[in-house]
Write a protein that holds these residues in place. Sequence first.
Motif, short mmCIF file in Angstrom:
data_model
loop_
_atom_site.label_atom_id
_atom_site.label_comp_id
_atom_site.label_asym_id
_atom_site.label_seq_id
_atom_site.Cartn_x
_atom_site.Cartn_y
_atom_site.Cartn_z
N ASN A 57 0.86 -1.24 -0.09
CA ASN A 57 0.15 0.00 -0.11
C ASN A 57 0.83 1.22 -0.03
OD1 ASN A 57 -1.40 1.99 2.12
ND2 ASN A 57 -2.90 1.27 0.48
N ARG A 58 1.91 1.25 0.74
CA ARG A 58 2.77 2.41 0.91
C ARG A 58 3.56 2.62 -0.35
NH1 ARG A 58 5.29 0.93 4.91
NH2 ARG A 58 6.90 -0.09 4.27
N VAL A 59 4.03 1.65 -1.08
CA VAL A 59 4.94 1.69 -2.09
C VAL A 59 3.99 2.14 -3.25
CG1 VAL A 59 6.22 0.48 -3.82
CG2 VAL A 59 6.56 0.34 -1.20
N VAL A 60 2.76 1.40 -3.50
CA VAL A 60 2.09 1.87 -4.71
C VAL A 60 1.58 3.33 -4.58
CG1 VAL A 60 -0.15 1.53 -5.45
CG2 VAL A 60 1.23 -0.45 -5.00
N ASN A 61 1.47 3.83 -3.40
CA ASN A 61 0.65 5.24 -3.10
C ASN A 61 1.89 6.37 -3.16
OD1 ASN A 61 -2.28 5.17 -2.72
ND2 ASN A 61 -1.66 3.67 -1.22
N GLN A 62 3.24 5.83 -2.90
CA GLN A 62 4.47 6.70 -3.11
C GLN A 62 4.49 6.72 -4.59
OE1 GLN A 62 7.33 4.77 -0.74
NE2 GLN A 62 6.95 5.89 1.08
N LYS A 63 4.46 5.79 -5.26
CA LYS A 63 4.81 5.95 -6.67
C LYS A 63 3.63 6.73 -7.33
CE LYS A 63 7.23 1.50 -7.33
NZ LYS A 63 6.96 0.19 -8.10
N LYS A 64 2.31 6.68 -7.02
CA LYS A 64 1.26 7.40 -7.52
C LYS A 64 1.51 8.78 -7.30
CE LYS A 64 -2.74 5.75 -6.63
NZ LYS A 64 -4.12 5.48 -5.79
N SER A 65 1.87 9.06 -6.11
CA SER A 65 2.14 10.72 -5.72
C SER A 65 3.44 11.15 -6.40
CB SER A 65 2.35 10.81 -4.10
OG SER A 65 3.84 10.25 -3.73
N GLN A 66 4.14 10.60 -6.82
CA GLN A 66 5.47 10.92 -7.69
C GLN A 66 5.01 11.37 -9.21
OE1 GLN A 66 8.39 7.81 -7.74
NE2 GLN A 66 8.87 8.19 -5.50
N PHE A 67 3.77 11.09 -9.59
CA PHE A 67 3.20 11.26 -10.85
C PHE A 67 2.52 12.62 -10.95
CE2 PHE A 67 5.12 6.90 -11.55
CZ PHE A 67 6.09 7.28 -12.48
N ARG A 68 1.80 12.83 -9.81
CA ARG A 68 0.91 13.93 -9.86
C ARG A 68 1.57 15.05 -10.21
NH1 ARG A 68 -1.91 12.12 -3.97
NH2 ARG A 68 -3.42 10.26 -4.92
#
Length: 223
Positions: free
Chosen positions: A212-223
Motif C-alpha cells: 500500500n505504501r509503495v503503490v501510493n508513493q509511486k502514485k504521488s510521484q506522478f501527480r
Amino acid sequence: MGRHHTEMSTMTLSTPFRRLAVAAAAALSLSFATPVFAQQGAATAQKIADHFASIRSMSGEFVQFGPKGEQTGGKFFIQRPGKIRFNYESPSAYRVIADGNNVVIDNRKLNTSDLYPLSKTPLKLLLDDRIDLSDGKLKSVKEDNDLTTIQLADKSVFGNSRITMMFDPKTFDLRQWTITDAQGKDTTVMIFNVQEGAKVDQSLFAIDYTRNRVVNQKKSQFR
C-alpha cells in the motif's frame, strides 16, 4: 466498495437471486427517514442482532451489484470482530480486506491500493462483535414473509452513508447487505453457500501495508 468495481462478471443471475434483487430494490425504495418503529419491529431487530453476534465466522460465495449495474462475484470470508475478505473472480483483479483496523481495496491489474479506517465505514456495523442498535443507529425495520430488512446508520461517524441488511425471517441468517454511500449510490452484496462457524485462516485478513505504501508513493510521484 462499489465505486471501485467496474469490471463485469459473466455470471448469470439465477431465479432466487432475481427475487432477492427485486426485494432489495423494493426495500431500498422505502423512506427510512423517520426513526419510529413498532415495538415488535425493534424486538425482531434485537433478536437478529443477538443471533448474528453468536456467529463468529462465516465463509461462502457472493454476487455484488455496483451502483452502475455492474456485476461481479467470488468468495468471501468473515471473522468477527472486524475482519472480512472478498476474493473477486476473474477477470476482476480486486481484493477487499479488513484486518480489524483498516479496509484496503487492492486492484492488482491497475496497481492501486486504497486504504480506509474500518471505523469510518459502514462495514464496521456489519463486522462488530454485535449489531449496535443503540443511540439511534437503527433507522428502520421492515418485516416481510421472505425477508426482514434492517437499516443502520451513524451520521456522526459515517455521514450520510448507511448499511441495509436483509435476513431470513425464520432462521435470522444474513442473506445480503447494501451499502449506500454519501452520494446515495448503492452497492449490494448477496451471499450464498454460506458456512457458519468454520475455522478461517487468519492470514486471509492480513493487509499488505508495504505494498500500500509503495503503490501510493509511486502514485504521488506522478501527480
